[in-house]
Design a protein around this motif. Structure first.
Motif, PDB file in Angstrom:
ATOM      1  N   MET A  36      25.465 -44.516 -51.407  1.00  5.41           N
ATOM      2  CA  MET A  36      24.121 -45.036 -51.333  1.00  5.41           C
ATOM      3  C   MET A  36      23.294 -44.116 -50.454  1.00  5.41           C
ATOM      4  N   SER A  37      22.081 -43.839 -50.863  1.00  6.83           N
ATOM      5  CA  SER A  37      21.210 -43.003 -50.052  1.00  6.83           C
ATOM      6  C   SER A  37      19.858 -43.680 -49.889  1.00  6.83           C
ATOM      7  N   VAL A  38      19.208 -43.360 -48.808  1.00  6.20           N
ATOM      8  CA  VAL A  38      17.884 -43.903 -48.558  1.00  6.20           C
ATOM      9  C   VAL A  38      16.869 -42.979 -49.216  1.00  6.20           C
ATOM     10  N   VAL A  39      16.198 -43.455 -50.234  1.00 10.27           N
ATOM     11  CA  VAL A  39      15.178 -42.675 -50.912  1.00 10.27           C
ATOM     12  C   VAL A  39      13.796 -43.220 -50.552  1.00 10.27           C
ATOM     13  N   LYS A  40      13.643 -44.501 -50.673  1.00  9.83           N
ATOM     14  CA  LYS A  40      12.401 -45.160 -50.288  1.00  9.83           C
ATOM     15  C   LYS A  40      12.765 -46.300 -49.369  1.00  9.83           C
ATOM     16  N   PRO A  41      12.246 -46.358 -48.219  1.00 15.27           N
ATOM     17  CA  PRO A  41      11.348 -45.414 -47.572  1.00 15.27           C
ATOM     18  C   PRO A  41      12.072 -44.125 -47.182  1.00 15.27           C
ATOM     19  N   ALA A  42      11.299 -43.076 -47.052  1.00 15.74           N
ATOM     20  CA  ALA A  42      11.864 -41.762 -46.721  1.00 15.74           C
ATOM     21  C   ALA A  42      12.480 -41.779 -45.323  1.00 15.74           C
ATOM     22  N   ILE A  43      13.595 -41.122 -45.167  1.00 16.55           N
ATOM     23  CA  ILE A  43      14.301 -41.097 -43.889  1.00 16.55           C
ATOM     24  C   ILE A  43      13.441 -40.499 -42.785  1.00 16.55           C
ATOM     25  N   ASP A  44      12.610 -39.505 -43.121  1.00 18.09           N
ATOM     26  CA  ASP A  44      11.751 -38.895 -42.105  1.00 18.09           C
ATOM     27  C   ASP A  44      10.759 -39.906 -41.537  1.00 18.09           C
ATOM     28  N   GLY A  45      10.198 -40.746 -42.394  1.00 12.96           N
ATOM     29  CA  GLY A  45       9.280 -41.785 -41.926  1.00 12.96           C
ATOM     30  C   GLY A  45       9.969 -42.812 -41.055  1.00 12.96           C
ATOM     31  N   LEU A  46      11.199 -43.147 -41.423  1.00  4.64           N
ATOM     32  CA  LEU A  46      11.971 -44.091 -40.622  1.00  4.64           C
ATOM     33  C   LEU A  46      12.307 -43.504 -39.258  1.00  4.64           C
ATOM     34  N   LEU A  47      12.670 -42.235 -39.232  1.00 10.27           N
ATOM     35  CA  LEU A  47      12.988 -41.587 -37.955  1.00 10.27           C
ATOM     36  C   LEU A  47      11.753 -41.473 -37.068  1.00 10.27           C
ATOM     37  N   ASP A  48      10.574 -41.308 -37.664  1.00 11.87           N
ATOM     38  CA  ASP A  48       9.342 -41.272 -36.879  1.00 11.87           C
ATOM     39  C   ASP A  48       9.143 -42.584 -36.124  1.00 11.87           C
ATOM     40  N   ARG A  49       9.572 -43.685 -36.707  1.00 11.54           N
ATOM     41  CA  ARG A  49       9.430 -45.004 -36.076  1.00 11.54           C
ATOM     42  C   ARG A  49      10.410 -45.201 -34.924  1.00 11.54           C
ATOM     43  N   THR A  50      11.445 -44.359 -34.857  1.00  6.79           N
ATOM     44  CA  THR A  50      12.471 -44.517 -33.828  1.00  6.79           C
ATOM     45  C   THR A  50      12.637 -43.246 -32.995  1.00  6.79           C
ATOM     46  N   GLU A  51      11.556 -42.515 -32.828  1.00 10.78           N
ATOM     47  CA  GLU A  51      11.551 -41.310 -31.994  1.00 10.78           C
ATOM     48  C   GLU A  51      12.638 -40.316 -32.406  1.00 10.78           C
ATOM     49  N   ASN A  52      12.884 -40.201 -33.703  1.00 11.14           N
ATOM     50  CA  ASN A  52      13.888 -39.302 -34.271  1.00 11.14           C
ATOM     51  C   ASN A  52      15.300 -39.578 -33.747  1.00 11.14           C
ATOM     52  N   ASN A  53      15.548 -40.814 -33.382  1.00 13.85           N
ATOM     53  CA  ASN A  53      16.854 -41.219 -32.876  1.00 13.85           C
ATOM     54  C   ASN A  53      17.608 -41.930 -34.002  1.00 13.85           C
ATOM     55  N   ARG A  54      18.551 -41.230 -34.605  1.00 15.92           N
ATOM     56  CA  ARG A  54      19.303 -41.783 -35.733  1.00 15.92           C
ATOM     57  C   ARG A  54      20.138 -42.993 -35.315  1.00 15.92           C
ATOM     58  N   PHE A  55      20.669 -42.974 -34.103  1.00 12.75           N
ATOM     59  CA  PHE A  55      21.451 -44.109 -33.623  1.00 12.75           C
ATOM     60  C   PHE A  55      20.564 -45.346 -33.511  1.00 12.75           C
ATOM     61  N   LEU A  56      19.384 -45.184 -32.956  1.00 14.88           N
ATOM     62  CA  LEU A  56      18.465 -46.312 -32.816  1.00 14.88           C
ATOM     63  C   LEU A  56      18.069 -46.851 -34.185  1.00 14.88           C
ATOM     64  N   LEU A  57      17.788 -45.968 -35.126  1.00 14.78           N
ATOM     65  CA  LEU A  57      17.438 -46.393 -36.485  1.00 14.78           C
ATOM     66  C   LEU A  57      18.583 -47.196 -37.100  1.00 14.78           C
ATOM     67  N   ALA A  58      19.790 -46.690 -36.980  1.00 13.69           N
ATOM     68  CA  ALA A  58      20.944 -47.394 -37.541  1.00 13.69           C
ATOM     69  C   ALA A  58      21.151 -48.747 -36.862  1.00 13.69           C
ATOM     70  N   ALA A  59      20.968 -48.792 -35.557  1.00 15.42           N
ATOM     71  CA  ALA A  59      21.151 -50.047 -34.825  1.00 15.42           C
ATOM     72  C   ALA A  59      20.093 -51.070 -35.212  1.00 15.42           C
ATOM     73  N   LEU A  60      18.822 -50.639 -35.306  1.00 16.05           N
ATOM     74  CA  LEU A  60      17.750 -51.553 -35.712  1.00 16.05           C
ATOM     75  C   LEU A  60      17.981 -52.085 -37.117  1.00 16.05           C
ATOM     76  N   ALA A  61      18.294 -51.195 -38.041  1.00 11.71           N
ATOM     77  CA  ALA A  61      18.496 -51.602 -39.431  1.00 11.71           C
ATOM     78  C   ALA A  61      19.704 -52.531 -39.558  1.00 11.71           C
ATOM     79  N   SER A  62      20.766 -52.218 -38.853  1.00 12.82           N
ATOM     80  CA  SER A  62      21.970 -53.034 -38.910  1.00 12.82           C
ATOM     81  C   SER A  62      21.718 -54.436 -38.359  1.00 12.82           C
TER      82      SER A  62
END
Length: 94
Positions: A1-27
């Motif tokens: 599974m891949s994230v196409v929409k919304p774009a990963i770059d836009g999601l990372l912008d919401r979390t200060e480019n912190n992939r861990f924070l993005l994963a934690a929020l989404a989870s």
């Protein structure tokens, strides 16, 4: 599974480019959505033999729903609490 929409770059912008924070929020949000839908299901429907009740009720998986909410700005985090957690302080010390 891949994230196409919304774009990963836009999601990372919401979390200060912190992939861990993005994963934690989404989870966390996906878990909350799943719990909410399961509670509604147990009160309203008497359907059996459905493994993924979330998809059956909403048509989308919970991670997609959570990512959409993050992208739209409906889900965010408290930066002071996040920074305090990273530094090992309690949120009351922040």
């Amino acid at each position: 599974m891949s994230v196409v929409k919304p774009a990963i770059d836009g999601l990372l912008d919401r979390t200060e480019n912190n992939r861990f924070l993005l994963a934690a929020l989404a989870s966390k949000r996906a878990c909350d959505i799943n719990s909410m839908l399961r509670d509604q299901h147990s009160r309203v429907l008497a359907v059996q033999d459905i493994d993924d009740i979330t998809v059956a009720l909403s048509g989308k998986d919970t991670i997609s729903m959570a990512m959409d909410e993050i992208a739209s700005g409906d889900i965010s985090y408290d930066r002071e609490i996040f920074d305090a957690a990273l530094s090992g302080r309690s949120s009351s010390e922040a």
